[in-house]
Design a protein around this motif. Structure first.
Motif, PDB file in Angstrom:
ATOM      1  N   GLN A   1       0.837  -1.201   0.000  1.00 55.85           N
ATOM      2  CA  GLN A   1       0.000   0.000   0.000  1.00 55.85           C
ATOM      3  C   GLN A   1       0.870   1.249   0.000  1.00 55.85           C
ATOM      4  OE1 GLN A   1      -1.434  -1.548   3.574  1.00 55.85           O
ATOM      5  NE2 GLN A   1      -3.363  -2.380   2.759  1.00 55.85           N
TER       6      GLN A   1
ATOM      7  N   ILE B   1       1.972  -9.021  -9.965  1.00 54.35           N
ATOM      8  CA  ILE B   1       1.061  -7.904  -9.681  1.00 54.35           C
ATOM      9  C   ILE B   1       0.344  -7.548 -10.977  1.00 54.35           C
ATOM     10  CG2 ILE B   1       0.883  -5.494  -8.984  1.00 54.35           C
ATOM     11  CD1 ILE B   1       3.346  -5.906  -7.235  1.00 54.35           C
TER      12      ILE B   1
ATOM     13  N   VAL C   1      -3.623  -2.485  -9.749  1.00 54.78           N
ATOM     14  CA  VAL C   1      -3.332  -1.414  -8.798  1.00 54.78           C
ATOM     15  C   VAL C   1      -4.623  -0.630  -8.639  1.00 54.78           C
ATOM     16  CG1 VAL C   1      -1.922   0.598  -8.280  1.00 54.78           C
ATOM     17  CG2 VAL C   1      -0.948  -1.289  -9.619  1.00 54.78           C
TER      18      VAL C   1
ATOM     19  N   LEU D   1      -3.033   3.651  -2.853  1.00 64.85           N
ATOM     20  CA  LEU D   1      -3.112   2.590  -3.842  1.00 64.85           C
ATOM     21  C   LEU D   1      -2.699   1.264  -3.205  1.00 64.85           C
ATOM     22  CD1 LEU D   1      -1.530   4.293  -6.991  1.00 64.85           C
ATOM     23  CD2 LEU D   1      -3.947   4.183  -6.312  1.00 64.85           C
ATOM     24  N   GLN D   2      -3.321   0.184  -3.663  1.00 60.63           N
ATOM     25  CA  GLN D   2      -3.086  -1.129  -3.076  1.00 60.63           C
ATOM     26  C   GLN D   2      -2.848  -2.161  -4.171  1.00 60.63           C
ATOM     27  OE1 GLN D   2      -5.105  -2.765   0.619  1.00 60.63           O
ATOM     28  NE2 GLN D   2      -6.407  -3.630  -0.958  1.00 60.63           N
ATOM     29  N   MET D   3      -1.904  -3.070  -3.897  1.00 59.37           N
ATOM     30  CA  MET D   3      -1.605  -4.177  -4.796  1.00 59.37           C
ATOM     31  C   MET D   3      -1.636  -5.464  -3.992  1.00 59.37           C
ATOM     32  SD  MET D   3       1.816  -2.429  -6.400  1.00 59.37           S
ATOM     33  CE  MET D   3       1.894  -0.639  -6.550  1.00 59.37           C
TER      34      MET D   3
ATOM     35  N   VAL E   1       8.221  -1.255  -6.433  1.00 54.27           N
ATOM     36  CA  VAL E   1       6.855  -0.925  -6.846  1.00 54.27           C
ATOM     37  C   VAL E   1       6.786   0.472  -7.444  1.00 54.27           C
ATOM     38  CG1 VAL E   1       5.752  -2.552  -5.268  1.00 54.27           C
ATOM     39  CG2 VAL E   1       6.186  -0.214  -4.506  1.00 54.27           C
TER      40      VAL E   1
ATOM     41  N   LEU F   1       5.164   1.317 -11.058  1.00 58.13           N
ATOM     42  CA  LEU F   1       4.170   2.364 -11.318  1.00 58.13           C
ATOM     43  C   LEU F   1       4.652   3.336 -12.393  1.00 58.13           C
ATOM     44  CD1 LEU F   1       2.940   3.166  -7.681  1.00 58.13           C
ATOM     45  CD2 LEU F   1       1.640   2.048  -9.499  1.00 58.13           C
TER      46      LEU F   1
END
Length: 509
Positions: A338, A372, A375, A385-387, A409, A413
């Motif tokens: 997150q 992943i 997102v 934002l959460q993955m 991460v 992004l």
């Protein structure tokens, strides 16, 4: 951890690629973990014992009995199932109850994380369904329900507005032909026909990878070939997903109103349970050397912990007819990453970005990022934002330093958005597998191997154990003991209530 917001829809609808979601972005080039602490029953000192070691000291228990605190019912584990079992007993006049929780907090895999005004969930996040879900009914009673989760493109039109009380859609019988096979085999068989020409192209293979990761997220699996199709077909849809207004730990108000603090011992991991002592009592010893002599025990610890440690915890060993099923089931490893910004770089609306990997050119140290595929903004805080990440790469992520995870991460992004994204003001990642009291998060499922060995449901691991006198002394609860709602908070709730009423029936008899 409760199920991620589940898209349990007819398989052919899942496999429709004619109109991909507008947000889907094709992505081209641009402590010693082998030991655990173990406290001797005599409280002398701790041994460090390699995982899986079967040899263990045997202890005379007569002296321990005289020093042990007598308790009517000991509940091992202060997660939702354990709290519900204790509340059920107390509500019905059984006050001689004690909860022993290994960690410094209640809730188990319900864990709300707060930092400087940011509220996110480490584990359970959604209430799956309306009035048929007991957790939803509790949430309504304590005024904890927020608005329903907005549906994504492709989600089924489930339940009714607000309460989710309408019946779910008719069951899809597509999986019947795959009973005895892996769940993922159905997708693999149908993918080329549903995708059409180009299914074996880089883009087609990217969509297949995306589909598998979505299924792994729903089922808690490392591979969609791990879980039996029969098992995946059991989950009933109870309606719309709902959110909590102020965090999932609001649920604990429901328990705190009934369970006195004196009935709870935190930081009290149970390392030994002697369940056939010849006097119809069960002796429990904690890691610190405290001991309790109980008439009955409800064991609610995580299946991951139970599977790893049962040979060291229980004496005599659990019957083979019972413990053999531990090898037929598994607890998935699901983690969250997150990141939050005071001023979101993507604009004022919530972000929901799907990732289609069309190339395999990540640096070797960042290969875990392939797992992943989504997102999205967090419901409780759209600026976060959460993955999700599952399986072995989820474990790999846990073992990386936090600053490395953040670096990776952020690289992801920037690559998928082609934007110069500022460093976040908030960063958090979970580590459910490295937690010895959970050894995983979501969900406990029957593997394809287990299905082939004849395990068709979770009922065999719910059977209470009787001592030599034929008395039921050891009961089992937790999401892993629910045959249809495994992996959910309401499943844990139901099993705690089930075992509470089982004991009440015994007391009445």
């Amino acid at each position: 951890m409760a199920r991620p917001a589940r898209r349990k829809i007819p398989l052919l609808q899942r496999l429709s690629f004619q109109n991909p979601a507008p947000s889907a972005q094709p992505l081209g080039p641009p402590g010693d973990k082998n030991t655990v602490e173990f406290s001797r029953q005599d409280g002398a000192h701790s041994h460090r014992r390699p995982h899986g070691t079967q040899t263990r000291p045997r202890f005379a228990s007569s002296g321990r009995h005289s020093r042990a605190q007598a308790v009517g019912v000991v509940v091992v584990g202060g997660g939702v199932s354990g709290l519900t079992a204790a509340k059920t007993l107390i509500d019905n006049g059984v006050s001689d109850v004690l909860i022993l929780e290994a960690q410094d907090h209640l809730g188990g895999r319900v864990r709300t994380y707060r930092q400087e005004g940011v509220v996110v969930e480490e584990g359970a996040e959604w209430i799956h369904g309306g009035w048929r879900n007991p957790v939803y009914r509790v949430a309504v009673a304590i005024d904890g329900v927020d608005t329903p989760r907005p549906r994504r493109l492709g989600d089924p039109a489930r339940g009714g507005g607000g309460g989710g009380g309408a019946p779910p859609p008719p069951p899809d019988d597509v999986l019947l032909a795959y009973y005895g096979l892996a769940y993922g085999q159905c997708f693999l068989d149908k993918f080329s026909g549903e995708y059409g020409t180009g299914y074996d192209s880089p883009e087609g293979e990217g969509w297949l990878h995306y589909l598998e990761q979505i299924v792994n997220g729903e089922e808690g699996t490392e591979s969609w070939l791990d879980i039996a199709a029969r098992e995946a077909d059991k989950y009933p849809d109870l309606g719309y997903d709902h959110q909590w207004k102020s965090g999932y730990d609001t649920l604990f108000q429901f328990y705190e109103a009934v369970i006195p603090a004196s009935k709870i011992r935190l930081n009290s991991p149970v390392c030994r349970i002697l369940w056939d002592e010849g006097d119809d009592k069960v002796l429990l010893v904690t890691q610190s050397g405290d001991s309790y002599l109980a008439s009955h025990v409800i064991f609610t610890a995580s299946f991951g912990h139970l599977k790893e440690r049962h040979t060291n915890i229980f004496e005599p060993p659990l019957p083979e007819s019972f413990s053999v099923h531990f090898g037929h089931m598994d607890l998935g490893v699901s983690n969250k990453i997150q990141l939050g910004w005071t001023n979101p770089w993507w604009g004022s609306k919530p972000l929901d970005l799907d990732i289609i990997w069309t190339s395999q050119d990540l640096p070797l140290d960042r290969l875990w990022l392939y797992d992943i595929v989504n997102v999205a903004s967090v419901h409780s805080d759209p600026n976060v934002l959460q993955m999700f990440i599952m399986g072995k790469d989820s474990k790999n992520m846990e073992n990386l330093p936090a600053e490395t995870v953040l670096e990776h991460v952020m690289y992801l992004l920037k690559r998928i958005t082609l934007q110069d994204i500022p460093q976040p003001d908030f960063f958090h990642r979970t580590s459910w597998y490295n937690n010895p009291w959970t050894r995983g998060a979501y969900e406990t499922y029957i593997t394809l191997w287990g299905d082939h060995q004849g395990l068709k449901g979770h009922d065999p691991i719910t059977v209470p154990l009787k001592n030599s006198q034929g008395r039921q002394v050891l009961m089992w609860a937790g999401e892993h003991t629910h045959s249809t709602r495994y992996g959910t908070v309401d499943g844990a709730y139901d099993t705690g209530e089930r075992e509470g009423y089982r004991l009440l029936d015994i007391f009445k008899a």
